[in-house]
Scaffold this motif. Structure first.
Motif, PDB file in Angstrom:
ATOM      1  N   ASP A 190       0.836  -1.205   0.000  1.00 58.23           N
ATOM      2  CA  ASP A 190       0.000   0.000   0.000  1.00 58.23           C
ATOM      3  C   ASP A 190       0.872   1.257   0.000  1.00 58.23           C
ATOM      4  O   ASP A 190       0.368   2.377  -0.076  1.00 58.23           O
ATOM      5  CB  ASP A 190      -0.991  -0.004   1.174  1.00 58.23           C
ATOM      6  N   SER A 191       2.203   1.050   0.018  1.00 55.71           N
ATOM      7  CA  SER A 191       3.112   2.187  -0.211  1.00 55.71           C
ATOM      8  C   SER A 191       2.813   2.814  -1.564  1.00 55.71           C
ATOM      9  O   SER A 191       3.259   3.927  -1.853  1.00 55.71           O
ATOM     10  CB  SER A 191       4.579   1.722  -0.147  1.00 55.71           C
ATOM     11  N   LEU A 192       2.062   2.115  -2.394  1.00 54.07           N
ATOM     12  CA  LEU A 192       1.701   2.674  -3.699  1.00 54.07           C
ATOM     13  C   LEU A 192       1.024   4.034  -3.536  1.00 54.07           C
ATOM     14  O   LEU A 192       1.150   4.900  -4.402  1.00 54.07           O
ATOM     15  CB  LEU A 192       0.833   1.694  -4.499  1.00 54.07           C
ATOM     16  N   TYR A 202       0.101  10.466  -2.852  1.00 55.37           N
ATOM     17  CA  TYR A 202      -0.565  10.906  -1.620  1.00 55.37           C
ATOM     18  C   TYR A 202       0.470  11.014  -0.506  1.00 55.37           C
ATOM     19  O   TYR A 202       1.571  10.466  -0.618  1.00 55.37           O
ATOM     20  CB  TYR A 202      -1.664   9.914  -1.216  1.00 55.37           C
ATOM     21  N   ASP A 203       0.084  11.666   0.613  1.00 55.00           N
ATOM     22  CA  ASP A 203       1.101  11.799   1.657  1.00 55.00           C
ATOM     23  C   ASP A 203       1.009  10.699   2.708  1.00 55.00           C
ATOM     24  O   ASP A 203       1.719  10.716   3.701  1.00 55.00           O
ATOM     25  CB  ASP A 203       1.056  13.192   2.301  1.00 55.00           C
ATOM     26  N   SER A 204       0.144   9.704   2.461  1.00 55.48           N
ATOM     27  CA  SER A 204       0.030   8.622   3.438  1.00 55.48           C
ATOM     28  C   SER A 204      -0.542   7.381   2.758  1.00 55.48           C
ATOM     29  O   SER A 204      -1.264   7.487   1.759  1.00 55.48           O
ATOM     30  CB  SER A 204      -0.905   9.078   4.563  1.00 55.48           C
ATOM     31  N   LEU A 219       7.150  -0.600  12.679  1.00 52.19           N
ATOM     32  CA  LEU A 219       6.446   0.579  12.201  1.00 52.19           C
ATOM     33  C   LEU A 219       5.261   0.141  11.348  1.00 52.19           C
ATOM     34  O   LEU A 219       5.432  -0.654  10.408  1.00 52.19           O
ATOM     35  CB  LEU A 219       7.387   1.454  11.365  1.00 52.19           C
ATOM     36  N   LEU A 220       4.086   0.643  11.687  1.00 49.33           N
ATOM     37  CA  LEU A 220       2.873   0.282  10.944  1.00 49.33           C
ATOM     38  C   LEU A 220       2.335   1.578  10.322  1.00 49.33           C
ATOM     39  O   LEU A 220       1.592   2.324  10.969  1.00 49.33           O
ATOM     40  CB  LEU A 220       1.843  -0.357  11.885  1.00 49.33           C
ATOM     41  N   PRO A 221       2.707   1.849   9.065  1.00 48.51           N
ATOM     42  CA  PRO A 221       2.379   3.161   8.493  1.00 48.51           C
ATOM     43  C   PRO A 221       0.880   3.488   8.497  1.00 48.51           C
ATOM     44  O   PRO A 221       0.513   4.660   8.562  1.00 48.51           O
ATOM     45  CB  PRO A 221       2.924   3.063   7.062  1.00 48.51           C
TER      46      PRO A 221
END
Ligand code: KIV
Length: 263
Positions: free
Chosen positions: A47-49, A56-58, A139-141
């Motif tokens: 989902d870093s896509l 997007y910024d997140s 880390l869970l973005p």
């Protein structure tokens, strides 16, 4: 490399202690087509896509529809590599929703799914539905507040991460991503679980490593400091595009047919 069989989740789990695992993200057809030839163990449609492909910024901006769309594109290009589809924020709030979302990603072409955190009921429900699950600790973005900070730096936090990874391992995850975790804590996690761990910014002692492919390829201007880009695709693209534009402008202006004035 012709004829290589796709590794199943079971194969991947069994590789712990045998050899290290190499995973890269992929989000589109041409990248999947290219990466499918190099013998990766897993392609992660992360989902870093949201950040690196869609601007997007997140990662929280990513929907299940978007993930299905990109998993489908990657599956169209990759026929030899195990594809893991990331479950986006809001798609696994409870076990029933988690199973429906995981099934949608598998229908789009994923062989397994990944979700963030030690949500054991969700993991168990997806596994009961016959879909392999990759865990993700550190880390869970999707839920990180206040920026991306290193996890597991205190003994207490490292203990928490080890406990979460053990719970995911016991639930049956075939691999576990460790993201942005102190290297000693990542080593402790790796030693504590039977599933292979796949690290990103988590030291060298994980069972494998994953990178976001756009960072590895030098496609974006500001890659994270822990990534050593192995190519500079951005420069190559700009070079090709400006060469093209210069060549087009250097040729004679196209002659347009004169309009005959109306009588
Ligand atoms: O979304 C993603 O690309 C990921 C990797 C950083 C592991 O979760």
């Amino acid at each position: 490399m012709g004829g290589r069989l796709i590794l199943t989740a079971r194969d991947i789990r069994a590789l712990k202690g045998e050899r290290r695992l190499a995973m890269l993200t992929a989000y589109d057809y041409p990248t999947a087509l290219a990466l499918d030839q190099v013998g990766l163990d897993v392609m992660l449609v992360g989902d870093s896509l949201g950040e690196v492909e869609l601007g997007y910024d997140s990662t929280r901006a990513v929907s299940l529809d978007m993930m299905e769309h990109h998993v489908r594109a990657v599956a169209n290009g990759a026929t030899r590599t195990h594809i893991t589809g990331d479950m986006p924020a809001g798609s696994y709030g409870d076990p029933r929703q988690a199973v429906a979302s995981a099934m949608a990603l598998v229908a789009a072409g994923a062989h397994s799914v990944k979700l963030e955190g030690a949500l054991i009921p969700q993991v168990e429900a997806i596994l009961d539905a016959g879909i392999p699950v990759m865990g993700h600790v550190g880390l869970l973005p999707q839920t990180a507040e206040g920026g991306y900070r290193k996890q597991g730096k205190t003994m207490q936090d490292a203990d928490r991460l080890v406990a979460e990874a053990i719970a995911l391992d016991r639930a049956g995850c075939f691999a576990i991503v460790i993201e942005c975790v102190d290297a000693d804590a990542a080593r402790r996690i790796t030693d504590a679980v039977d599933a292979p761990t796949i690290g990103i910014a988590a030291g060298i002692d994980c069972d494998g490593q994953v990178l976001v492919s756009t960072d590895l390829f030098g496609l974006l201007p500001d890659p994270p400091p822990f990534v050593e880009a192995r190519a500079n695709l951005r420069d190559l693209m700009q070079g090709a595009a400006s060469e093209f534009a210069a060549e087009v402008r250097a040729t004679a202006a196209p002659r347009l047919p004169r309009r005959t004035p109306a009588p």
